[in-house]
Write a protein that holds these residues in place. Sequence first.
Motif, short mmCIF file in Angstrom:
data_model
loop_
_atom_site.label_atom_id
_atom_site.label_comp_id
_atom_site.label_asym_id
_atom_site.label_seq_id
_atom_site.Cartn_x
_atom_site.Cartn_y
_atom_site.Cartn_z
N TYR A 188 1.10 -1.38 -0.03
CA TYR A 188 0.01 -0.04 0.11
C TYR A 188 1.01 1.26 -0.02
O TYR A 188 0.43 2.14 -0.99
CB TYR A 188 -0.79 0.02 1.04
CG TYR A 188 -1.87 1.19 1.58
CD1 TYR A 188 -2.76 1.39 0.53
CD2 TYR A 188 -1.24 2.16 2.41
CE1 TYR A 188 -3.63 2.62 0.75
CE2 TYR A 188 -2.05 3.42 2.49
CZ TYR A 188 -3.01 3.62 1.81
OH TYR A 188 -3.91 4.62 1.90
N ALA A 222 2.38 1.95 -3.30
CA ALA A 222 1.52 2.32 -4.20
C ALA A 222 0.95 3.88 -4.11
O ALA A 222 0.79 4.69 -4.86
CB ALA A 222 0.06 1.60 -4.18
N ARG A 223 1.05 4.13 -2.82
CA ARG A 223 0.81 5.69 -2.35
C ARG A 223 1.76 6.64 -2.76
O ARG A 223 1.74 7.75 -3.21
CB ARG A 223 0.69 5.83 -0.95
CG ARG A 223 -0.74 5.70 -0.29
CD ARG A 223 -1.74 6.69 -0.83
NE ARG A 223 -2.91 6.49 -0.46
CZ ARG A 223 -4.12 6.86 -0.83
NH1 ARG A 223 -3.96 7.41 -2.22
NH2 ARG A 223 -5.29 6.83 -0.47
N LEU A 279 -7.06 2.83 -2.28
CA LEU A 279 -6.37 3.26 -3.09
C LEU A 279 -7.29 3.52 -4.52
O LEU A 279 -6.80 3.87 -5.62
CB LEU A 279 -5.36 2.09 -3.83
CG LEU A 279 -4.22 1.69 -2.85
CD1 LEU A 279 -3.62 0.50 -3.21
CD2 LEU A 279 -3.06 2.83 -2.78
#
Length: 903
Positions: A698, A701-702, A739
């Motif tokens: 996560y 991805a951020r 997301l």
Amino acid sequence: MDSSRPRAAGPGTEVPAAALTGRTDDLRSAVTAIRGSSHVAVMLLGDSGIGKSTLLEAVVAELQPEVTPVRIHGSPSLAMVPYGVLGPFIVGLPVQEATSQLAVLRTFWSHLEDERRATGRPLLLIVDDAHDLDEATAGILVELAAAGWAKLLVAAAARPGLPETLLQLWFEGIAVRLDLRPLTRQQTNEMLEHGLGPQVLPNVGEVLWEASAGNPLLLNGLIDDAKHDGTLLQRNGVWLLTQPLNSHGDRLTDVVRRQLLRRSPDERQALNLVALAEPVGRDLIESVVGEEAVGALIEHELIKVTPSARPELRLWHSVYGDTLRNLISPARSLQLRQSLLRLMDAEPTSAEGLLRQVSWSMDCGAEVDDRQLLRAAVLASRLYQDELARKAAGRVKDPELQMAARSVTARTYFNTSDYEAARDILEADFGKGHSVAVLLTGTLMWAAVQSALGNTPAVIMDRARALLVAGEQLAKTNPEDAESILAATRERYRTMRSMVLAMAGEYEADPAGPPLPAEDRPPANHLEAAFRLALESERLLVQGKSASAFAAASEALTAAGAGYDELYFLAEFLVVRAAAAIIHNGDWEAAETLLSGVGASSGPSLITFGGGVHAAHGIILLYQGRAAQSLNTLSGALESLRLADPQQLFALTASMAFAAAAEMGATDKAAVLLADYESAPRAVSRYLRTLSEMAVVYGKARLGNYPEAISELRQLGRPRGDGMTAGLEFDSLSFRLALGDRDAASRLLELEPELEGCRAAALCNYARAVRTDLAADHLEAAKSCEDAELWTFAALAYDAAANAYRAAGDTLRERMAISQRKRCPDRADSIPGKGTEVEADSLGLLTRRERDIVALAVRGLSDRQIAVELQVSIRTVEGHLYRSYAKLNVKGRDQLPGPAGSQ
């Protein structure tokens, strides 16, 4: 004079804000009373070191421009000399008149009048250490105050207290008395923030507050000494404790030495005896030094009496103990020990008493029985006094007891996460012993160390078969006890198996090793029962049954009971499982209650386990959408876990901190945290290990440019491809929804019947709104997420609602939704349960005409302009607006969102 108090500030000296932590109300009350006309005196009373003089100087600094200050100091050497402290003011008085109250009053007043005329401001007599005033001087001061010629600001020790004459002013209602209390935990934390900065681990405040008992003087001494010897240090901007406090540093030693100088020889001897032997019978100490000396120490709160059938004495402040013992030479210590032992008719009955006696004996070179040494070593390790535990264990000479002593030494290394050192000690003894008791010694700790080093349950239990082989050999050499020996070793083997499976969260065969035998028999003991329940808790959690998982973990805590010295970390291990379940559930209040129980532990325990408590708080904050607070808390937890990580939570904490940093866009910090995660051993528990991997995906991805994130999260949520991991998949879907993966919404709704907990319910409402994409559903989801304190998802839902209203041309509701979205960060930082009421509740209550009028008002049109626009009367506009204000729970146009609200 109270020689233990801090040096008083001089006239006009600025008093540091940190010194007044927790005293602002007292300061305000004192200043108000002096300025008012109802009171002639203010009396500040408290124990030694509580901050009386500091507060007195703060009051003087506040009043300096308004009064003529005149200072008087009480002195123990002049306490029996009439008017002794007034000597500097009455030097011109003839000797024959020095005992005349009238003559002294006249001369003293003349001096005061000269000072008052020079400044033109009213007199304020400042009396510090007023408990050491002679009665005659006290009488003079009362005369001046009662006549209205001057006001008094008095500071005195609570014991022995003020002279009766001065106290009479309070009895008559013309004086204000302020009894200063010890600092609370919160005030201690505030004082640390003033002195060290905001980045102080919570357990630092807990430990220092407990050690100082809220006494500011002792607190400052402990802080200075801890900083000087490296016990309290700053790492990566975070202040933390590296080991239990050393309470015989220079600053604290100076405080204690000053206290000793004020005591009589008998009182000093009594203090030394209590420090060396506490808890010790009151009758024993009184037989050595007399009742008067003991009574004086009790009255001045240097020692206290423990209520029991046979009263015992302890030091009032436990931190004085090490300092006093350090001031006593070994020869004097041995002499005192011999004088006391002659009067003792039995060994200490309490474990603490035994520990103190053994420690005392070792310090002065006396011989100690091996069994006493071992008992003391076990107790010291339980209290995280690792140095003392190793010292006592190292002196055990009996070969039959040395294995147990080495096991204790291994535990002290486990305390500080030195698993290799613990393993080396335990491996040498594993599977050895000429009796079943010796054979089983340290076996549970051995298994815990093997788990901590990353070995799988299958590997560990394969090695543990050496215990069964040793048991069979021992049974052959002791045929009369063969049955009990075999039963004991097999039971221990099963308990070890349950423990390592629970630690790893492996509720099925390890695919990397041979299958473990199934267990369909009932647990053999409470310890095995607790581990089985812990394993069941993790199984339920992976399946999405968070409430059931928490119930199982709570039952495990009850089943474990107490008294498992070898597995001293058992309670904390089970708390981690319970915390994982309740955090997954989203019941933040229950989680806080659970973690507070660990936070209430003693200081040394908090140093070892406090990092895990802070990590749990940080994960809660991340789930709630409070990324900045989460990063701050998790960063502190990481520094604590670098020193001691008995539950192997470092990797999980680093992954969550990385996710929080990525959420904030703090790329440099995120890179450091990712490196921490990648270099750390993975979490032992399968669930926590998988959760940390999700957090890292996560976070990547951020930070952007990580197209594999969704597929990796999908795989992590369903590692076996079946439907038996709904709990893991829920965590995966939560990250995917954050997301913006819309496909995750449909899958989450498919899982909804299998999930438990308020967090799952709120996110399912959010997923439902994502699937329908209706504005009303988004608003409903936003409210649901707000109720669950999931502020990130609440903000996303309000954004979606605003977009839907914009597409429909509903400007008013769009602005309302945007307004609610903007308030989400503020609500996230507010006190839980005290948030602003959701205005969206009223959006559907406005009529079409009311919405049109409010929309124009939001655009900034006046009532007249709205009337022209809609071709209605101004009175009609006003009426619709008033009704709309009531429905929207606002007071007027200025509280409407958008341009109107800014005018």
